[in-house]
Design a protein around this motif. Structure first.
Motif, PDB file in Angstrom:
ATOM      1  N   UNK A  81     -17.502  19.349 -18.378  1.00  0.00           N
ATOM      2  CA  UNK A  81     -17.962  18.529 -17.214  1.00  0.00           C
ATOM      3  C   UNK A  81     -19.303  17.904 -17.350  1.00  0.00           C
ATOM      4  N   UNK A  82     -20.308  18.500 -17.938  1.00  0.00           N
ATOM      5  CA  UNK A  82     -21.409  17.960 -18.223  1.00  0.00           C
ATOM      6  C   UNK A  82     -21.919  17.657 -19.594  1.00  0.00           C
ATOM      7  N   UNK A 224      -5.243  14.259 -22.227  1.00  0.00           N
ATOM      8  CA  UNK A 224      -5.863  15.096 -21.184  1.00  0.00           C
ATOM      9  C   UNK A 224      -5.901  13.891 -19.910  1.00  0.00           C
ATOM     10  N   UNK A 225      -6.235  12.692 -20.151  1.00  0.00           N
ATOM     11  CA  UNK A 225      -6.426  11.588 -19.085  1.00  0.00           C
ATOM     12  C   UNK A 225      -5.074  11.389 -18.397  1.00  0.00           C
ATOM     13  N   UNK A 323      -7.192  14.294 -10.733  1.00  0.00           N
ATOM     14  CA  UNK A 323      -8.605  14.049 -11.553  1.00  0.00           C
ATOM     15  C   UNK A 323      -8.879  15.252 -12.585  1.00  0.00           C
ATOM     16  N   UNK A 324      -7.982  16.054 -12.793  1.00  0.00           N
ATOM     17  CA  UNK A 324      -7.880  17.248 -13.414  1.00  0.00           C
ATOM     18  C   UNK A 324      -7.085  17.275 -14.625  1.00  0.00           C
ATOM     19  N   UNK A 332     -11.350  13.356 -18.879  1.00  0.00           N
ATOM     20  CA  UNK A 332     -12.384  12.795 -19.476  1.00  0.00           C
ATOM     21  C   UNK A 332     -12.960  11.648 -18.954  1.00  0.00           C
ATOM     22  N   UNK A 333     -12.083  10.657 -18.341  1.00  0.00           N
ATOM     23  CA  UNK A 333     -12.621   9.721 -17.594  1.00  0.00           C
ATOM     24  C   UNK A 333     -13.424   9.796 -16.263  1.00  0.00           C
ATOM     25  N   UNK A 334     -13.062  11.119 -15.846  1.00  0.00           N
ATOM     26  CA  UNK A 334     -13.709  11.583 -14.479  1.00  0.00           C
ATOM     27  C   UNK A 334     -15.243  11.987 -14.684  1.00  0.00           C
TER      28      UNK A 334
END
Length: 412
Positions: A81-82, A224-225, A323-324, A332-334
């Motif tokens: 996430x980061x 994943x997106x 979003x998950x 990835x886009x979030x």
């Protein structure tokens, strides 16, 4: 007798030369992480260390470089996430490193904190900001999360790597170094052929594991997106987390470990930012532990409301199911939205510790501590991530990036 002694010494010298050549070949085949590269557990599989825990244990000496730094701690949703590069681009005044480890509970997060702290020079600890990603999944009891034989001590993934090469010995109160920690880099080089051989075996056997053991390749970012959770996915993912809490409650001892971590950081004058991470709305509704966690974590944050070295960021509103990419990890886009949400409160502490250390405003971490990883790759450490990121339609709605950043204590 003299001939035997001379021959023995020659044989020993020849063996040492051959082993030195073997070390050199191993280093050429599998180089150590490049000089100036950020400490980032997410890159472990691209290095000789292969796993996040081994990377963390055997490479953490690089954290001894001077300067202001932001240390990310948490589990896999903090790792993913980061991302270090994106987070670094938002925080121009510090070097961003990731000591987050997938599969962690708070016990291992605290262990990662303690080993990170010991690697950082005492004079730089007050210039270190810890950002800790939390959700209910890191409050699993040790007995359930790190199963072990009756009568045997618990062993985390970090412990396994500490013991692997006998650099540490097992004691009732935890791992104790056999080799002085200042000599660990040299000891790692001394056994480098063994580490390289382990990496080589994993690389060579990967097709076999995929063919015969059912190992699945990692999904691409595009996959994943595009992911949409099916009813079957939700049942399987919920069942996994229900099984992770056999006593049907989050473990209060994990909050005690978190409290101890914050206390140790405060003793070093190191700021701590707690990030309350989101999970999909369907997942929150499916398990009772999430409501228990929210109650306890909000109480924990409230107890530190007047602490000038403590802040919290609430990201729980970012819980849109779409979003998950599974029950916990952002698509990835979030991810850029996650990074931007924490940037302002973390930057507040970076500016504050720089001011306390007498670092002039506008002097970046790269200028203070040498070329940063981004700069060494041809990127500015202070580059903006405002370039188009092609966020999904439902992620383009306005979300105030710092609306839930609860900054505690006096402001810079």
């Amino acid at each position: 007798m003299r001939i035997l002694l001379t021959s023995g010494l020659r044989l020993l010298a020849a063996c040492l030369v051959l082993y030195a050549l073997l070390i050199a070949v191993a280093l050429l085949a599998f180089p150590l992480p490049g000089r100036g590269a950020p400490f980032d557990t997410s890159t472990a599989s691209k290095t000789v260390f292969e796993t996040e825990a081994k990377y963390f244990v055997l490479n953490r000496h690089v954290l001894g470089t001077p300067g202001t730094r932001v240390v990310l701690l948490g589990a896999s949703n903090t790792v993913g996430g980061f991302p270090v590069k994106l987070t670094q681009a938002e925080l121009s005044g510090a070097s961003v490193v990731s000591a987050a480890l997938s599969g962690s509970n708070v016990t291992q997060i605290r262990e990662a904190f303690e080993l990170t702290r010991r690697a950082i020079k005492p004079e730089d600890r007050a210039r270190t900001v810890y950002v800790i990603g939390l959700w209910y999944g890191v409050f699993v009891a040790d007995a359930a999360h790190w199963p072990h034989a009756a009568g045997q001590p618990m062993q985390t993934a970090i412990d396994t790597e500490l013991y692997r090469y006998d650099f540490y010995r097992r004691e009732p109160h935890g791992p104790m170094p056999v080799v002085p920690e200042r000599l660990l880099p040299a000891a790692t080089i001394a056994i480098y052929p063994v580490i390289a051989l382990e990496k080589l075996v994993r690389v060579v056997t990967e097709p076999v594991r995929a063919a015969f053991l059912g190992a699945q390749p990692n999904r691409t970012d595009s996959e994943r997106d595009a992911y949409v959770a099916t009813a079957q996915d939700k049942r399987e993912q919920t069942a996994y987390w229900l099984a992770s809490f056999p006593d049907n409650r989050i473990d209060s001892r994990q909050f005690a470990a978190l409290e101890a971590l914050v206390d140790e950081a405060r003793a070093d004058h190191s700021p701590v930012v707690i990030v309350n991470l989101p999970i999909p709305a369907w997942h929150s509704a499916a398990v009772r532990y999430d409501a228990d966690y929210l109650k306890d974590v909000n109480a924990f944050i409230a107890r530190h409301a007047d602490d000038p070295l403590f802040a919290s960021v609430d990201m729980r509103d970012m819980n849109n199911d779409t979003w998950f990419s599974d029950e916990v990890h952002p698509k990835p886009r979030v991810v850029p939205l996650w990074v931007r949400r924490i940037a302002t409160p973390v930057q507040t502490f970076v500016a504050r510790v720089d001011a306390r250390a007498g670092v002039p405003v506008g002097v970046s971490a790269g200028a203070r501590a040498g070329e940063s990883a981004g700069e060494s790759a041809g990127e500015s450490a202070g580059a903006s991530v405002d370039a188009p990121v092609n966020l999904p339609v439902d992620a383009r709605a306005e979300i105030p990036v710092d609306a839930h950043a609860n900054r505690k204590g006096p402001q810079s």
